[in-house]
Design a protein around this motif. Structure first.
Motif, PDB file in Angstrom:
ATOM      1  N   VAL A   1       2.677  10.584   2.695  1.00  0.00           N
ATOM      2  CA  VAL A   1       3.763  10.154   1.806  1.00  0.00           C
ATOM      3  C   VAL A   1       4.597   9.087   2.511  1.00  0.00           C
ATOM      4  O   VAL A   1       5.138   9.326   3.598  1.00  0.00           O
ATOM      5  N   ASP A   2       4.696   7.907   1.868  1.00  0.00           N
ATOM      6  CA  ASP A   2       5.504   6.836   2.457  1.00  0.00           C
ATOM      7  C   ASP A   2       6.948   6.848   1.953  1.00  0.00           C
ATOM      8  O   ASP A   2       7.859   6.377   2.617  1.00  0.00           O
ATOM      9  N   ALA A   3       7.133   7.367   0.743  1.00  0.00           N
ATOM     10  CA  ALA A   3       8.489   7.434   0.173  1.00  0.00           C
ATOM     11  C   ALA A   3       8.475   8.414  -0.993  1.00  0.00           C
ATOM     12  O   ALA A   3       7.439   8.619  -1.633  1.00  0.00           O
ATOM     13  N   VAL A   4       9.648   8.993  -1.247  1.00  0.00           N
ATOM     14  CA  VAL A   4       9.846   9.828  -2.434  1.00  0.00           C
ATOM     15  C   VAL A   4      10.720   9.044  -3.401  1.00  0.00           C
ATOM     16  O   VAL A   4      11.749   8.468  -2.999  1.00  0.00           O
ATOM     17  N   LEU A   5      10.326   9.010  -4.664  1.00  0.00           N
ATOM     18  CA  LEU A   5      11.116   8.357  -5.715  1.00  0.00           C
ATOM     19  C   LEU A   5      11.369   9.387  -6.818  1.00  0.00           C
ATOM     20  O   LEU A   5      10.418   9.968  -7.341  1.00  0.00           O
TER      21      LEU A   5
ATOM     22  N   GLY B   1       0.823  -1.211   0.000  1.00  0.00           N
ATOM     23  CA  GLY B   1       0.000   0.000   0.000  1.00  0.00           C
ATOM     24  C   GLY B   1       0.852   1.254   0.000  1.00  0.00           C
ATOM     25  O   GLY B   1       0.592   2.216   0.726  1.00  0.00           O
ATOM     26  N   HIS B   2       1.899   1.227  -0.816  1.00  0.00           N
ATOM     27  CA  HIS B   2       2.835   2.353  -0.833  1.00  0.00           C
ATOM     28  C   HIS B   2       2.201   3.617  -1.418  1.00  0.00           C
ATOM     29  O   HIS B   2       1.561   3.571  -2.458  1.00  0.00           O
ATOM     30  N   ARG B   3       2.423   4.727  -0.713  1.00  0.00           N
ATOM     31  CA  ARG B   3       2.021   6.044  -1.264  1.00  0.00           C
ATOM     32  C   ARG B   3       3.317   6.769  -1.630  1.00  0.00           C
ATOM     33  O   ARG B   3       4.091   7.155  -0.764  1.00  0.00           O
ATOM     34  N   ILE B   4       3.540   6.870  -2.915  1.00  0.00           N
ATOM     35  CA  ILE B   4       4.817   7.367  -3.444  1.00  0.00           C
ATOM     36  C   ILE B   4       4.641   8.766  -4.001  1.00  0.00           C
ATOM     37  O   ILE B   4       3.668   9.029  -4.723  1.00  0.00           O
ATOM     38  N   LEU B   5       5.550   9.651  -3.653  1.00  0.00           N
ATOM     39  CA  LEU B   5       5.562  10.970  -4.287  1.00  0.00           C
ATOM     40  C   LEU B   5       6.728  11.025  -5.265  1.00  0.00           C
ATOM     41  O   LEU B   5       7.845  10.592  -4.941  1.00  0.00           O
ATOM     42  N   THR B   6       6.452  11.517  -6.466  1.00  0.00           N
ATOM     43  CA  THR B   6       7.529  11.663  -7.453  1.00  0.00           C
ATOM     44  C   THR B   6       7.522  13.066  -8.016  1.00  0.00           C
ATOM     45  O   THR B   6       6.519  13.788  -7.931  1.00  0.00           O
ATOM     46  N   HIS B   7       8.650  13.461  -8.571  1.00  0.00           N
ATOM     47  CA  HIS B   7       8.847  14.812  -9.093  1.00  0.00           C
ATOM     48  C   HIS B   7       9.369  14.699 -10.518  1.00  0.00           C
ATOM     49  O   HIS B   7      10.137  13.790 -10.825  1.00  0.00           O
ATOM     50  N   CYS B   8       8.932  15.594 -11.373  1.00  0.00           N
ATOM     51  CA  CYS B   8       9.295  15.578 -12.777  1.00  0.00           C
ATOM     52  C   CYS B   8       8.780  14.302 -13.438  1.00  0.00           C
ATOM     53  O   CYS B   8       7.724  13.773 -13.063  1.00  0.00           O
ATOM     54  N   ASN B   9       9.515  13.810 -14.435  1.00  0.00           N
ATOM     55  CA  ASN B   9       9.044  12.619 -15.172  1.00  0.00           C
ATOM     56  C   ASN B   9      10.220  11.686 -15.373  1.00  0.00           C
ATOM     57  O   ASN B   9      11.292  12.098 -15.817  1.00  0.00           O
ATOM     58  N   SER B  10       9.985  10.418 -15.017  1.00  0.00           N
ATOM     59  CA  SER B  10      11.083   9.441 -15.106  1.00  0.00           C
ATOM     60  C   SER B  10      10.569   8.098 -15.619  1.00  0.00           C
ATOM     61  O   SER B  10      11.009   7.041 -15.162  1.00  0.00           O
ATOM     62  N   GLY B  11       9.605   8.160 -16.567  1.00  0.00           N
ATOM     63  CA  GLY B  11       9.041   6.920 -17.097  1.00  0.00           C
ATOM     64  C   GLY B  11       9.581   6.581 -18.470  1.00  0.00           C
ATOM     65  O   GLY B  11      10.731   6.901 -18.814  1.00  0.00           O
TER      66      GLY B  11
ATOM     67  N   HIS C   1      11.023  11.995   8.244  1.00  0.00           N
ATOM     68  CA  HIS C   1      11.490  10.603   8.371  1.00  0.00           C
ATOM     69  C   HIS C   1      10.885   9.695   7.289  1.00  0.00           C
ATOM     70  O   HIS C   1      10.430   8.572   7.562  1.00  0.00           O
ATOM     71  N   VAL C   2      10.909  10.196   6.067  1.00  0.00           N
ATOM     72  CA  VAL C   2      10.394   9.462   4.899  1.00  0.00           C
ATOM     73  C   VAL C   2      11.574   9.113   3.999  1.00  0.00           C
ATOM     74  O   VAL C   2      12.430   9.959   3.737  1.00  0.00           O
ATOM     75  N   PRO C   3      11.664   7.851   3.507  1.00  0.00           N
ATOM     76  CA  PRO C   3      12.778   7.502   2.610  1.00  0.00           C
ATOM     77  C   PRO C   3      12.788   8.360   1.352  1.00  0.00           C
ATOM     78  O   PRO C   3      11.733   8.597   0.744  1.00  0.00           O
ATOM     79  N   PHE C   4      13.985   8.817   0.979  1.00  0.00           N
ATOM     80  CA  PHE C   4      14.166   9.615  -0.252  1.00  0.00           C
ATOM     81  C   PHE C   4      15.058   8.791  -1.157  1.00  0.00           C
ATOM     82  O   PHE C   4      16.238   8.572  -0.871  1.00  0.00           O
ATOM     83  N   ILE C   5      14.486   8.279  -2.238  1.00  0.00           N
ATOM     84  CA  ILE C   5      15.163   7.276  -3.070  1.00  0.00           C
ATOM     85  C   ILE C   5      15.393   7.809  -4.486  1.00  0.00           C
ATOM     86  O   ILE C   5      14.451   8.297  -5.131  1.00  0.00           O
ATOM     87  N   VAL C   6      16.631   7.713  -4.928  1.00  0.00           N
ATOM     88  CA  VAL C   6      16.995   8.110  -6.294  1.00  0.00           C
ATOM     89  C   VAL C   6      17.138   6.842  -7.128  1.00  0.00           C
ATOM     90  O   VAL C   6      17.765   5.879  -6.686  1.00  0.00           O
ATOM     91  N   VAL C   7      16.538   6.836  -8.312  1.00  0.00           N
ATOM     92  CA  VAL C   7      16.612   5.672  -9.201  1.00  0.00           C
ATOM     93  C   VAL C   7      17.286   6.121 -10.498  1.00  0.00           C
ATOM     94  O   VAL C   7      16.802   7.052 -11.157  1.00  0.00           O
ATOM     95  N   ALA C   8      18.419   5.498 -10.821  1.00  0.00           N
ATOM     96  CA  ALA C   8      19.164   5.918 -12.018  1.00  0.00           C
ATOM     97  C   ALA C   8      20.097   4.796 -12.460  1.00  0.00           C
ATOM     98  O   ALA C   8      20.632   4.060 -11.625  1.00  0.00           O
ATOM     99  N   PRO C   9      20.316   4.682 -13.785  1.00  0.00           N
ATOM    100  CA  PRO C   9      21.286   3.694 -14.278  1.00  0.00           C
ATOM    101  C   PRO C   9      22.708   4.107 -13.897  1.00  0.00           C
ATOM    102  O   PRO C   9      22.965   5.299 -13.632  1.00  0.00           O
ATOM    103  N   VAL C  10      23.599   3.177 -13.884  1.00  0.00           N
ATOM    104  CA  VAL C  10      24.983   3.470 -13.493  1.00  0.00           C
ATOM    105  C   VAL C  10      25.600   4.519 -14.407  1.00  0.00           C
ATOM    106  O   VAL C  10      26.451   5.313 -13.992  1.00  0.00           O
ATOM    107  N   THR C  11      25.139   4.596 -15.651  1.00  0.00           N
ATOM    108  CA  THR C  11      25.689   5.603 -16.577  1.00  0.00           C
ATOM    109  C   THR C  11      25.416   7.026 -16.103  1.00  0.00           C
ATOM    110  O   THR C  11      26.019   7.972 -16.592  1.00  0.00           O
ATOM    111  N   THR C  12      24.520   7.197 -15.135  1.00  0.00           N
ATOM    112  CA  THR C  12      24.246   8.544 -14.614  1.00  0.00           C
ATOM    113  C   THR C  12      25.260   8.941 -13.543  1.00  0.00           C
ATOM    114  O   THR C  12      25.406  10.110 -13.187  1.00  0.00           O
TER     115      THR C  12
END
Ligand SMILES: CSC[C@H]1O[C@H](OP(=O)(O)O)[C@H](O)[C@@H]1O
Length: 379
Positions: A245-249, A166-176, A278-289
């Motif tokens: 907000v449970d996490a930021v991605l 039941g994750h409630r995720i907040l995201t910023h910009c576009n990363s799809g 106290h909410v996890p802040f998670i960055v998702v990116a390929p190693v090339t970044t």
């Protein structure tokens, strides 16, 4: 409170969006791009026949998003080679089109190196062009695979950090899909959570001034069928305060050697809010970044964009009104501060999720080891 505003996507089209493709019509090879400045109202394709056209598409954000910029840059070198243009000149122009996303120069240099190696080995420009195209196609495919792997690693991390689903995720910009050869970076994780039945809601920051969230992430979320809610960037703080907000991605455009992350402007304030609440802040990116040659956050060149993007609301169908062709929302002549990105220090980042796994805590040593695994060092 927000449940009545939660949307369930109305559009069941495939989530994988054809954002870029190479074609070889009789009149010569072309690069076909989905023009992201026209979304969500119109799905319009741009046909680039040379590097200058692609440079303009990059500068206008018709094609955007770090991983996709790398793919487009590599295809741009292949296009120049295939059409007999000066490859070194094309590569230079492509690299200079936007300074912050390191992937652009990584992609350009990979195709250029392949071209140079084949040309040196054979003396045959056609062999050089073929090699540059093969490098671009390989990068395109690698990014699709990386996207799938990041999604899996990211979902496993969410499940570990937030037991019970039941994750409630907040995201910023576009990363799809609009930034990727696959389903994206951070958004790909939310897609995986949705498909696994563990995404309660995606909170979508509109992401002023160019509205990548409102225009693009909402467009992708609607296609996926996930429950999503759009909010103004200013409203994020009250969501954290309400415990919604449970996490930021988020994605990333450049990760410095010390773990500082450049991403769309507005990411740093979210990291501060996440830490405070106290909410996890998670960055998702390929190693090339990850860029071993950029020492720290202060060394990242943050792109400054035109002020009219702030002082005008722009839309393709809007008749020319302001200097940039949009609807003025400030007195004509108003000066505007418009950095395209900001930088988040590693101490505010819970984890960086890559296709090779999760880095947490985010340290220079862990990132160096990651890059070494792909043969990328500062030298
Ligand atoms: C995951 S890369 C997407 C990344 O790129 C965006 O910037 P832009 O729309 O200016 O290309 C933004 O920083 C996203 O996080």
């Amino acid at each position: 409170m927000a449940d009545q505003q939660a949307r369930t996507g109305e559009d069941r089209r495939p989530t994988q969006i054809p954002v870029i493709r190479w074609e070889e019509p009789p009149e010569g090879p072309v690069l076909v791009l989905l023009d992201q400045t026209r979304l969500p109202a119109e799905e319009v394709e741009l046909v680039c026949t040379d590097a200058p056209a692609l440079v303009e598409a990059i500068r206008s954000l018709a094609v955007r998003g770090a991983p996709l910029l790398g793919i487009a840059g590599a295809y741009g070198v292949a296009l120049a080679a295939a059409r007999g243009f000066d490859v070194a000149e094309a590569a230079r122009a492509l690299e200079e089109a936007r300074p912050t996303a390191v992937n652009l120069s990584v992609g350009v240099r990979r195709a250029q190196a392949a071209h140079q190696e084949a040309l040196a080995a054979t003396g045959d420009p056609t062999a050089g062009a073929v090699a540059a195209l093969a490098a671009a196609r390989a990068l395109h495919q690698e990014d699709a695979v990386a996207s799938t792997r990041m999604a899996a690693h990211g979902l496993a991390l969410l499940d570990e950090l937030l037991p019970g689903g039941g994750h409630r995720i907040l995201t910023h910009c576009n990363s799809g899909s609009l930034v990727s050869g696959g389903e994206g970076t951070a958004f790909a994780v939310t897609l995986a959570a949705h498909r696994a039945g563990r995404l309660r809601r995606l909170w979508v920051d509109e992401t002023r001034p160019l509205l990548q969230g409102a225009r693009l992430t909402a467009y992708e979320a609607a296609r996926s069928g996930m429950a999503y809610t759009l909010l103004t960037d200013n409203a994020a703080g009250s969501l954290f305060a309400a415990g919604e907000v449970d996490a930021v991605l988020i994605g990333a455009d450049r990760i410095a050697a010390d773990g500082s992350v450049a991403n769309k402007v507005g990411s740093y304030p979210l990291a501060v809010l996440a830490r405070y609440h106290h909410v996890p802040f998670i960055v998702v990116a390929p190693v090339t970044t990850v860029d071993p040659a950029t020492a720290d956050g202060a060394s990242i060149e943050v792109e400054q964009r035109p002020g009219f993007e702030v002082t005008e609301l722009s839309a393709p169908q809007v008749p020319v009104a302001g200097a940039g062709g949009g609807i003025p929302v400030a007195p004509l002549g108003t000066q505007a501060y418009n950095p395209a990105f900001d930088v988040t220090p590693p101490e505010l980042i819970t984890a960086v999720v890559t296709e090779e796994g999760v880095v947490s805590p985010v340290t220079a040593e862990a990132l160096a080891e990651l890059c070494a695994g792909q043969g990328r060092t500062a030298a």
